[in-house]
Design a protein around this motif. Structure first.
Motif, PDB file in Angstrom:
ATOM      1  N   PHE A   6     -31.229 -17.015  12.743  1.00 42.54           N
ATOM      2  CA  PHE A   6     -32.679 -16.854  12.741  1.00 42.54           C
ATOM      3  C   PHE A   6     -33.121 -15.607  13.497  1.00 42.54           C
ATOM      4  O   PHE A   6     -33.949 -14.836  13.031  1.00 42.54           O
ATOM      5  CB  PHE A   6     -33.375 -18.082  13.345  1.00 42.54           C
ATOM      6  CG  PHE A   6     -34.844 -18.110  13.039  1.00 42.54           C
ATOM      7  CD1 PHE A   6     -35.326 -18.868  11.981  1.00 42.54           C
ATOM      8  CD2 PHE A   6     -35.745 -17.315  13.759  1.00 42.54           C
ATOM      9  CE1 PHE A   6     -36.677 -18.854  11.648  1.00 42.54           C
ATOM     10  CE2 PHE A   6     -37.092 -17.290  13.440  1.00 42.54           C
ATOM     11  CZ  PHE A   6     -37.555 -18.074  12.382  1.00 42.54           C
ATOM     12  N   TRP A   7     -32.539 -15.458  14.668  1.00 44.26           N
ATOM     13  CA  TRP A   7     -33.032 -14.387  15.535  1.00 44.26           C
ATOM     14  C   TRP A   7     -32.570 -13.012  15.068  1.00 44.26           C
ATOM     15  O   TRP A   7     -33.363 -12.099  14.856  1.00 44.26           O
ATOM     16  CB  TRP A   7     -32.589 -14.637  16.988  1.00 44.26           C
ATOM     17  CG  TRP A   7     -33.381 -13.884  18.006  1.00 44.26           C
ATOM     18  CD1 TRP A   7     -33.643 -12.549  17.990  1.00 44.26           C
ATOM     19  CD2 TRP A   7     -34.032 -14.412  19.167  1.00 44.26           C
ATOM     20  NE1 TRP A   7     -34.407 -12.203  19.072  1.00 44.26           N
ATOM     21  CE2 TRP A   7     -34.659 -13.326  19.813  1.00 44.26           C
ATOM     22  CE3 TRP A   7     -34.126 -15.671  19.733  1.00 44.26           C
ATOM     23  CZ2 TRP A   7     -35.377 -13.485  21.007  1.00 44.26           C
ATOM     24  CZ3 TRP A   7     -34.841 -15.822  20.921  1.00 44.26           C
ATOM     25  CH2 TRP A   7     -35.464 -14.740  21.542  1.00 44.26           C
ATOM     26  N   ASP A   8     -31.270 -12.859  14.920  1.00 46.18           N
ATOM     27  CA  ASP A   8     -30.747 -11.533  14.599  1.00 46.18           C
ATOM     28  C   ASP A   8     -30.858 -11.223  13.110  1.00 46.18           C
ATOM     29  O   ASP A   8     -31.419 -10.212  12.723  1.00 46.18           O
ATOM     30  CB  ASP A   8     -29.284 -11.430  15.035  1.00 46.18           C
ATOM     31  CG  ASP A   8     -29.157 -11.621  16.538  1.00 46.18           C
ATOM     32  OD1 ASP A   8     -30.118 -11.294  17.252  1.00 46.18           O
ATOM     33  OD2 ASP A   8     -28.112 -12.107  16.989  1.00 46.18           O
ATOM     34  N   GLU A   9     -30.287 -12.090  12.310  1.00 41.28           N
ATOM     35  CA  GLU A   9     -30.206 -11.770  10.891  1.00 41.28           C
ATOM     36  C   GLU A   9     -31.568 -11.838  10.205  1.00 41.28           C
ATOM     37  O   GLU A   9     -31.960 -10.915   9.498  1.00 41.28           O
ATOM     38  CB  GLU A   9     -29.230 -12.725  10.182  1.00 41.28           C
ATOM     39  CG  GLU A   9     -27.869 -12.834  10.837  1.00 41.28           C
ATOM     40  CD  GLU A   9     -27.017 -11.567  10.677  1.00 41.28           C
ATOM     41  OE1 GLU A   9     -27.523 -10.565  10.146  1.00 41.28           O
ATOM     42  OE2 GLU A   9     -25.849 -11.605  11.103  1.00 41.28           O
ATOM     43  N   PHE A  10     -32.255 -12.932  10.448  1.00 42.59           N
ATOM     44  CA  PHE A  10     -33.527 -13.101   9.750  1.00 42.59           C
ATOM     45  C   PHE A  10     -34.636 -12.252  10.373  1.00 42.59           C
ATOM     46  O   PHE A  10     -35.281 -11.456   9.693  1.00 42.59           O
ATOM     47  CB  PHE A  10     -33.922 -14.580   9.746  1.00 42.59           C
ATOM     48  CG  PHE A  10     -35.178 -14.871   8.966  1.00 42.59           C
ATOM     49  CD1 PHE A  10     -35.195 -14.744   7.580  1.00 42.59           C
ATOM     50  CD2 PHE A  10     -36.343 -15.275   9.618  1.00 42.59           C
ATOM     51  CE1 PHE A  10     -36.355 -15.014   6.853  1.00 42.59           C
ATOM     52  CE2 PHE A  10     -37.493 -15.547   8.894  1.00 42.59           C
ATOM     53  CZ  PHE A  10     -37.513 -15.418   7.511  1.00 42.59           C
ATOM     54  N   SER A  11     -34.835 -12.405  11.669  1.00 41.85           N
ATOM     55  CA  SER A  11     -35.967 -11.713  12.295  1.00 41.85           C
ATOM     56  C   SER A  11     -35.724 -10.215  12.466  1.00 41.85           C
ATOM     57  O   SER A  11     -36.545  -9.395  12.081  1.00 41.85           O
ATOM     58  CB  SER A  11     -36.279 -12.320  13.661  1.00 41.85           C
ATOM     59  OG  SER A  11     -36.639 -13.671  13.499  1.00 41.85           O
ATOM     60  N   SER A  12     -34.579  -9.879  13.058  1.00 42.59           N
ATOM     61  CA  SER A  12     -34.362  -8.475  13.386  1.00 42.59           C
ATOM     62  C   SER A  12     -33.975  -7.637  12.168  1.00 42.59           C
ATOM     63  O   SER A  12     -34.303  -6.465  12.110  1.00 42.59           O
ATOM     64  CB  SER A  12     -33.283  -8.339  14.454  1.00 42.59           C
ATOM     65  OG  SER A  12     -33.707  -8.970  15.633  1.00 42.59           O
ATOM     66  N   TRP A  13     -33.273  -8.237  11.239  1.00 43.49           N
ATOM     67  CA  TRP A  13     -32.834  -7.459  10.087  1.00 43.49           C
ATOM     68  C   TRP A  13     -33.654  -7.743   8.837  1.00 43.49           C
ATOM     69  O   TRP A  13     -34.353  -6.874   8.346  1.00 43.49           O
ATOM     70  CB  TRP A  13     -31.342  -7.687   9.806  1.00 43.49           C
ATOM     71  CG  TRP A  13     -30.469  -7.019  10.817  1.00 43.49           C
ATOM     72  CD1 TRP A  13     -29.779  -7.618  11.834  1.00 43.49           C
ATOM     73  CD2 TRP A  13     -30.209  -5.613  10.950  1.00 43.49           C
ATOM     74  NE1 TRP A  13     -29.112  -6.693  12.589  1.00 43.49           N
ATOM     75  CE2 TRP A  13     -29.362  -5.436  12.062  1.00 43.49           C
ATOM     76  CE3 TRP A  13     -30.616  -4.466  10.245  1.00 43.49           C
ATOM     77  CZ2 TRP A  13     -28.899  -4.192  12.485  1.00 43.49           C
ATOM     78  CZ3 TRP A  13     -30.158  -3.228  10.655  1.00 43.49           C
ATOM     79  CH2 TRP A  13     -29.317  -3.092  11.761  1.00 43.49           C
ATOM     80  N   TYR A  14     -33.607  -8.975   8.394  1.00 43.51           N
ATOM     81  CA  TYR A  14     -34.268  -9.255   7.120  1.00 43.51           C
ATOM     82  C   TYR A  14     -35.769  -8.965   7.148  1.00 43.51           C
ATOM     83  O   TYR A  14     -36.298  -8.239   6.303  1.00 43.51           O
ATOM     84  CB  TYR A  14     -34.013 -10.708   6.691  1.00 43.51           C
ATOM     85  CG  TYR A  14     -34.792 -11.074   5.458  1.00 43.51           C
ATOM     86  CD1 TYR A  14     -34.344 -10.707   4.191  1.00 43.51           C
ATOM     87  CD2 TYR A  14     -36.016 -11.738   5.554  1.00 43.51           C
ATOM     88  CE1 TYR A  14     -35.074 -10.991   3.054  1.00 43.51           C
ATOM     89  CE2 TYR A  14     -36.767 -12.028   4.422  1.00 43.51           C
ATOM     90  CZ  TYR A  14     -36.297 -11.661   3.175  1.00 43.51           C
ATOM     91  OH  TYR A  14     -37.042 -11.928   2.054  1.00 43.51           O
ATOM     92  N   LEU A  15     -36.454  -9.538   8.113  1.00 41.90           N
ATOM     93  CA  LEU A  15     -37.911  -9.354   8.130  1.00 41.90           C
ATOM     94  C   LEU A  15     -38.294  -7.881   8.284  1.00 41.90           C
ATOM     95  O   LEU A  15     -39.260  -7.419   7.702  1.00 41.90           O
ATOM     96  CB  LEU A  15     -38.547 -10.200   9.245  1.00 41.90           C
ATOM     97  CG  LEU A  15     -38.593 -11.705   8.989  1.00 41.90           C
ATOM     98  CD1 LEU A  15     -39.223 -12.433  10.174  1.00 41.90           C
ATOM     99  CD2 LEU A  15     -39.350 -12.035   7.703  1.00 41.90           C
TER     100      LEU A  15
END
Length: 903
Positions: free
Chosen positions: A673-682
């Motif tokens: 959630f934090w790294d992949e989704f928030s920092s990268w994907y979003l």
RNA sequence: GGACGAAUAGCGCAGCUGGUUCAGAGCAUCUGCCUUACAAGCAGAGGGUCGGGGGUUCGAAUCCCUCUUCGUCCACCA
């Protein structure tokens, strides 16, 4: 709608718990779905929530909620334990404060007080569990002493008695002089204590003239390896070392080892018990350790387990010198009415005065103490009820050894086996009132009958005595209650009424339960015995898996305890960080079986994560959606990647759950959630400020968000429910809790996509690193150069957006002033113009070159080793060759760059 | 006295049957940023040779032996 930038748990948690309750979302009834059952380890009815519970219950809730997302019919049954000794002790204390002595009350009066206390304090802990978010089926709340459970206990007692497994007899038991009850061996804990070893003189009572002559001679010669004879003005004496001089009044013999040369001279003689003056025989048994003390052992059959065995063996009298409260009894003849420890001090003084004490030494000893009251237990002969364990141990051992029942961690299998293989009969009677009263009824003519009710007992009594005129008042029910664990061991069965109502729908559906979550400290008390009862009464295991949690300690590794004041109040923590934050804090550092060093800062981390989720939602929620716009390349690639990643991570999650590696599962979804989704994907899909987002990307993002919070829900039920209502078209009564999470298995293509994006991230990170080094603002646009064959060309749009690159140019010649870096074996360059620091850049390249050359040298050495090439698998050798080639090309690229820099 | 387990970055941990996830994430630390989702944040960086010693092997954090230190459980040395 304006949403606060900080998530506020207090505002949502209560609301959702009520919602879940109102819609009976925790309730379970047998249906066509697969059952998933957990029975709660019942906390003491008068207990309050502590950190150990938080750990334990959080784990259970995670498992139960996870089962729901898998579409199972999950049922978590809550309840409390009557905890006979602990509760009775509390009631006695409270009565004492009111000036009431238990002894002055009748059983009925006392029980009235006990029930009042139970009602007053009972259930507090269950209410606290709700604050934590526990999704128990509260309609099923049970108590080990409620009607159904009590009936089950009595039935089982009668059944085991009729099977000949329960017997009554006088045995040496562990006596708690404070609680005034017998205890099972498991309720005795050993504590190291500094005590004294007293060496007392036992004068020889029957020294003949011949003895005197012989001994006098031996005393003169003092032959090595011969008798060790003591003599003073009053005559010859033996020396006995003991830690308990107060028990001399109960001495009935002195024992030496027949192989002991030091004490040969005492053989066949009699000695005089100090103070008491009684003459006792010297017996011989190889139980006595020659090397301990003087090799002489005083034998007190009434007050020591081993002495009791000797007493049985040599037919010695047992003189019980203690009252139940461990004051000296009339039988002691001396110090009558005084406490055992006072007497110990006093008798030592008196013996010294009387010249009967040879010496006193310091001694470290292990003292058995009552688990509940803490006072040293007194081995005591008394009439008790016992359950034979041989048969039960036998049926309980195999399923665990064969992994039908799995232990996590497995090391406890050893502990379990060892206990079962050395098991002794279980003392199940307690001299307490608070508990299930033993259904044995004594006959006026002697003897007794065992029956489920007084009526049945009367019938049996009439049969047994042949006296048809007996009335119930002629029968006297046993005063004792049963050990608390004698009801707890039936818990997984009795909760579904399987004892009273065998084969009923519920027991068939919910039993065996799925997982048991508990502490290793009650593996014998509870886990092992539930397994016994499970096989004896259901013919099946009570649970398939046992998850042993660690002990919660403070961050210094100390056990949490009231007296140390290092145990935080869970409710206060929940108020401070939110239940989700506390749950996460607990789980972040709770691998199965390891002790947990708990620190409030972990809850802070949990709370921060809540906030992160909250803000990610705020971002997505604030987007304007343009139904006509098409997704850009960057968005398309991002969506493709994240879909692949989710499938992979979901599969990993499943694997981790299967192994009960819950903290790792949490860590995984935390990173996701934090790294992949928030920092990268979003960041990849985020539209420019004020711009709308295309519908396709938006929908995909919502789907991802939905999947993520479903994955998170077992860990953080409240915030996920709160957010789910905003992203799903929720109808009243629906909940994220009962939504199933379905996802395809990851494909090879997914793996390739994920791997490519890892490279892409490395590229983007490298560019950002250059900015950081060179102090170039993220806002300043750069360009990127790459030599032909860029493997990440397909992701150009992503690179440009994430690294703020205006163009990616394929070139033959890199710019002279470029900062260069490698991703894999591809060399990239960022032209710096006059920003380039030639010296720094050179230094960096030289360092990298040196590192690579060292690496290369290692590989060359390996490949130069004939035995390696000959013996290692081809794939391994091939890999080394590839590494070598890669390293060589990298070094070549660096040399090229250095040349450009004029070095 | 036995049995079992543990020892890997400052801290608490993951590394299954020896070679591409091999030396890892998290927290903490350091540097730079209040970039309009989030300073409870963002971007970047440093850090361990896997408790000591020996052995097996082409190759060991991983297998074997041994020592040290910690922990847990069991046991009748009064």
């Amino acid at each position: 709608m304006e949403i606060a930038s900080k998530y506020s748990p207090a505002e949502v948690e209560g609301k959702w718990y009520e919602y879940w309750m109102e819609h009976k979302l925790f309730a379970s009834k047998p249906d066509g779905r697969e059952a998933y059952t957990i029975v709660i380890p019942p906390p003491n009815v008068t207990g309050v929530l502590h950190m150990g519970h938080v750990l334990n219950e959080t784990i259970q809730d995670i498992l139960v909620r996870r089962a729901r997302t898998e579409g199972k019919n999950a049922c978590w049954v809550p309840g409390t334990d009557h905890a006979s000794i602990a509760t009775e002790a509390k009631v006695v204390n409270r009565l004492a404060q009111q000036g009431i002595k238990k002894a002055d009350l009748t059983r009925e009066e006392f029980l009235k007080h006990a029930w009042a206390w139970t009602e007053e304090h009972g259930g507090i802990i269950l209410k606290q569990l709700r604050r934590l978010g526990c999704s128990c089926d509260w309609d099923r709340t049970s108590f080990t002493m409620d009607e159904k459970r009590s009936e089950s206990v009595i039935k089982v007692f009668c059944d085991l008695y009729n099977k000949g497994l329960i017997y009554r007899g006088v045995r040496m038991v562990n006596w708690d002089p404070k609680a005034l009850t017998a205890l099972s061996d498991e309720e005795v804990i050993y504590k190291e204590e500094h005590t004294k070893l007293y060496y007392m003189k036992y004068y020889v009572a029957d020294c003949t003239e011949a003895d005197d002559k012989a001994w006098t001679k031996e005393l003169e010669t003092q032959a090595e390896g011969g008798n060790v004879i003591h003599k003073d003005a009053k005559g010859y004496y033996a020396v006995v070392a003991t830690t308990r001089p107060e028990t001399v009044m109960g001495d009935v013999a002195m024992c030496i080892n027949p192989a002991d040369p030091k004490n040969r001279w005492l053989s066949g003689h009699h000695v005089i018990v100090p103070m008491k003056g009684r003459v006792i025989p010297v017996i011989e048994d190889d139980y006595v350790e020659i090397e301990f003390g003087t090799g002489c052992l005083k034998v007190t059959p009434a007050h020591d387990v081993n002495d009791y065995m000797l007493g049985e063996k040599y037919n010695l009298e047992a003189i019980d010198i203690f009252n139940d409260d461990a004051t000296l009894s009339e039988a002691a003849g001396l110090y009558v009415g005084q406490d055992r420890f006072e007497v110990r001090k006093q008798i030592a003084i008196d013996m010294q005065d009387a010249g009967l004490m040879e010496k006193i030494e310091d001694y470290d000893n292990k003292i058995g103490c009552s688990e509940r009251t803490g006072v040293p237990i007194e081995p005591k002969l008394s009439m008790q009820w016992f359950l034979k364990m041989e048969h039960l141990a036998e049926i309980a051992l195999k399923p665990v050894m064969d992994d039908d029942i799995k232990f996590y961690p497995v090391k406890y299998k050893n502990t379990y086996r060892h206990w079962l293989e050395n098991i002794k009969d279980w003392c199940i009677s307690r001299q307490l009132w608070w508990g299930h009263r033993i259904p044995a009824y004594y006959l006026p003519t002697g003897g007794f009958v065992v029956a489920e009710t007084a009526e049945k007992a009367l019938e049996l009594a009439k049969e047994k005595t042949g006296n048809k005129n007996l009335t119930s008042s002629d029968l006297r029910q046993d005063e004792d209650a049963l050990d608390t664990w004698f009801s707890s061991w039936l818990w997984p069965i009795s909760l579904f009424d399987g004892i009273n109502n065998p084969g009923n729908e519920e027991i068939r559906y919910y039993y065996p339960t799925a997982d048991l979550v508990t502490g290793p400290d009650i593996i014998f008390f509870w886990v092992a015995r539930m397994i016994m009862a499970g096989y004896e009464y259901e013919g099946k295991m009570p649970f398939r898996n046992v998850y042993f949690t660690g002990i919660v300690r403070d961050k210094l590794g100390r056990k949490m305890s009231k007296s140390l004041g290092n145990s935080p109040d869970p409710i206060e923590l929940i108020e401070k960080f939110g239940a989700d934050g506390v749950r996460m804090g607990m789980m972040l550092s709770a691998p199965a079986g390891n002790d947990i060093l708990f620190d409030e800062s972990l809850c802070e981390q949990g709370r921060n994560f809540n906030n992160k989720i909250w803000n990610a939602f705020r971002l997505v929620q604030g987007w304007q959606v343009d139904g006509t716009a098409k997704a850009g390349d960057c968005q398309k690639k991002a969506v493709e990647w994240f879909a692949a990643l989710l499938r992979e991570k979901n599969a990993e999650m499943k694997d981790l759950y299967g192994k009960y590696r819950l903290s790792e599962a949490l860590m995984l979804v935390y990173n996701l959630f934090w790294d992949e989704f928030s920092s990268w994907y979003l960041e990849m899909v985020k539209p420019a400020y004020g711009q709308p987002i295309d519908k396709e990307t938006y929908d995909a993002t919502i789907r991802f968000f939905d999947a993520l919070i479903k994955m998170l829900h077992p860990f953080m039920p409240f915030i996920t429910e709160e957010l789910w209502q905003h992203i799903a078209e929720r109808k009243e009564g629906e909940s994220i809790m009962t939504e199933t999470l379905t996802m395809d298995a990851p494909s090879d293509k997914d793996a390739k996509t994920v791997e490519e994006v890892e490279q892409l991230k490395a590229l983007i990170t490298a560019v950002r690193g250059i900015r950081a080094q060179k102090n170039i603002s993220p806002k300043e646009t750069l360009t990127l150069q790459v030599t032909a064959g860029d493997p990440l060309a397909a992701y150009a749009a992503v690179t440009m957006k994430m690294a703020n690159i205006s163009s990616i140019d394929t070139v033959n010649q890199k710019d002279d002033t470029a900062a260069t870096f490698l991703v894999g074996t591809t060399e990239y360059a960022v032209p710096m113009g006059n920003l380039i620091d030639v010296e720094a850049e050179t230094a960096k390249l030289v360092a990298e070159q040196q590192r690579l050359e060292g690496f290369l040298a290692g590989i060359e050495k390996k490949l130069g080793n004939e035995r390696f090439v000959a013996n290692a698998p081809a794939a391994v050798v091939e890999m080394e060759r590839k590494k070598k080639a890669d390293a060589e090309s990298k070094i070549a690229a660096i040399k090229e760059s250095l040349k450009k820099l004029g070095k």
